[in-house]
Design a protein around this motif. Structure first.
Motif, short mmCIF file in Angstrom:
data_model
loop_
_atom_site.label_atom_id
_atom_site.label_comp_id
_atom_site.label_asym_id
_atom_site.label_seq_id
_atom_site.Cartn_x
_atom_site.Cartn_y
_atom_site.Cartn_z
N LEU A 104 0.84 -1.19 0.00
CA LEU A 104 0.00 0.00 0.00
C LEU A 104 0.88 1.24 0.00
O LEU A 104 1.94 1.26 0.61
CB LEU A 104 -0.89 0.03 1.25
CG LEU A 104 -1.92 -1.08 1.40
CD1 LEU A 104 -2.66 -0.92 2.72
CD2 LEU A 104 -2.90 -1.09 0.25
N ASP A 105 0.44 2.26 -0.70
CA ASP A 105 1.20 3.50 -0.65
C ASP A 105 0.79 4.29 0.59
O ASP A 105 -0.14 3.91 1.32
CB ASP A 105 1.02 4.33 -1.93
CG ASP A 105 -0.42 4.76 -2.17
OD1 ASP A 105 -1.27 4.44 -1.34
OD2 ASP A 105 -0.67 5.43 -3.19
N ASP A 106 1.48 5.39 0.86
CA ASP A 106 1.26 6.16 2.09
C ASP A 106 -0.19 6.64 2.22
O ASP A 106 -0.78 6.60 3.31
CB ASP A 106 2.20 7.36 2.15
CG ASP A 106 3.65 6.95 2.31
OD1 ASP A 106 3.88 5.79 2.71
OD2 ASP A 106 4.54 7.77 2.04
N LYS A 107 -0.75 7.11 1.14
CA LYS A 107 -2.11 7.64 1.18
C LYS A 107 -3.11 6.56 1.57
O LYS A 107 -4.00 6.79 2.38
CB LYS A 107 -2.45 8.22 -0.19
CG LYS A 107 -3.73 9.00 -0.22
CD LYS A 107 -3.93 9.64 -1.57
CE LYS A 107 -5.17 10.50 -1.58
NZ LYS A 107 -5.36 11.14 -2.88
N GLU A 108 -2.94 5.37 1.03
CA GLU A 108 -3.85 4.27 1.36
C GLU A 108 -3.66 3.79 2.79
O GLU A 108 -4.63 3.39 3.45
CB GLU A 108 -3.64 3.12 0.37
CG GLU A 108 -4.09 3.44 -1.04
CD GLU A 108 -3.68 2.37 -2.03
OE1 GLU A 108 -2.79 1.55 -1.71
OE2 GLU A 108 -4.24 2.36 -3.13
N MET A 109 -2.43 3.82 3.30
CA MET A 109 -2.18 3.38 4.67
C MET A 109 -2.81 4.33 5.70
O MET A 109 -3.27 3.90 6.75
CB MET A 109 -0.67 3.27 4.94
CG MET A 109 -0.06 2.02 4.41
SD MET A 109 1.59 1.77 5.06
CE MET A 109 2.54 2.76 3.97
N LEU A 110 -2.81 5.62 5.39
CA LEU A 110 -3.33 6.60 6.33
C LEU A 110 -4.80 6.91 6.12
O LEU A 110 -5.36 7.78 6.78
CB LEU A 110 -2.51 7.89 6.25
CG LEU A 110 -1.05 7.74 6.68
CD1 LEU A 110 -0.29 9.03 6.44
CD2 LEU A 110 -0.94 7.32 8.13
N LYS A 111 -5.45 6.20 5.22
CA LYS A 111 -6.86 6.40 4.93
C LYS A 111 -7.68 6.11 6.19
O LYS A 111 -7.55 5.07 6.81
CB LYS A 111 -7.28 5.47 3.79
CG LYS A 111 -8.64 5.71 3.27
CD LYS A 111 -8.88 4.77 2.12
CE LYS A 111 -10.27 4.94 1.55
NZ LYS A 111 -10.48 4.00 0.45
N GLY A 112 -8.51 7.09 6.59
CA GLY A 112 -9.36 6.91 7.75
C GLY A 112 -8.69 7.27 9.07
O GLY A 112 -9.33 7.22 10.12
N TYR A 113 -7.41 7.62 9.05
CA TYR A 113 -6.70 7.97 10.29
C TYR A 113 -6.95 9.43 10.62
O TYR A 113 -6.85 10.30 9.78
CB TYR A 113 -5.19 7.72 10.13
CG TYR A 113 -4.37 8.19 11.32
CD1 TYR A 113 -4.37 7.47 12.50
CD2 TYR A 113 -3.62 9.35 11.25
CE1 TYR A 113 -3.63 7.90 13.59
CE2 TYR A 113 -2.88 9.79 12.33
CZ TYR A 113 -2.88 9.06 13.50
OH TYR A 113 -2.15 9.48 14.57
N LYS A 114 -7.28 9.71 11.86
CA LYS A 114 -7.48 11.08 12.31
C LYS A 114 -6.59 11.30 13.52
O LYS A 114 -6.67 10.60 14.52
CB LYS A 114 -8.94 11.30 12.70
CG LYS A 114 -9.23 12.74 13.05
CD LYS A 114 -10.69 12.95 13.34
CE LYS A 114 -10.91 14.40 13.72
NZ LYS A 114 -12.30 14.64 14.12
N GLU A 115 -5.72 12.30 13.41
CA GLU A 115 -4.77 12.60 14.48
C GLU A 115 -5.49 13.28 15.63
O GLU A 115 -6.32 14.17 15.44
CB GLU A 115 -3.66 13.52 13.95
CG GLU A 115 -2.56 13.76 14.94
CD GLU A 115 -1.43 14.59 14.34
OE1 GLU A 115 -0.47 14.84 15.10
OE2 GLU A 115 -1.50 14.99 13.19
#
Length: 98
Positions: A8-19
């Motif tokens: 997975l690329d970075d964008k797909e890995m962080l999909k749905g993550y909220k800091e």
């Protein structure tokens, strides 16, 4: 346990993550807001003085002279110098610390 997806690329890995908001973020946002408010207040004050015919260099010089006067008064023993008396004498304007 969930299987970890691969390739997975970075964008797909962080999909749905909220800091989560940290204390540092809160203080930084507050600092920025206060700085904007100070800048707006200074601009408003300078706008009022420019309507009196004072240019920015004259406003700066006047501010420096008043600060120097306050420092001299403090050194002479006047601890609280917040009251000023302003009067016109012919073509001159006098600012006197009370």
């Amino acid at each position: 346990m969930k299987k970890i997806p691969r390739n997975l690329d970075d964008k797909e890995m962080l999909k749905g993550y909220k800091e989560e908001e940290s204390v540092t973020d809160i203080f930084l946002r507050k600092e920025v807001r206060e700085k904007e408010e100070r800048t707006a207040a200074i601009a408003e004050q300078e706008e009022g003085l420019s309507m009196a015919g004072l240019t920015p260099p004259l406003i700066e010089k006047l501010s420096k002279e008043l600060l120097q006067l306050r420092l001299e008064l403090f050194a002479a023993g006047t601890k609280n110098c917040n009251k000023w008396k302003i009067r016109r004498n012919g073509h001159a304007v006098e600012i006197i610390a009370e």
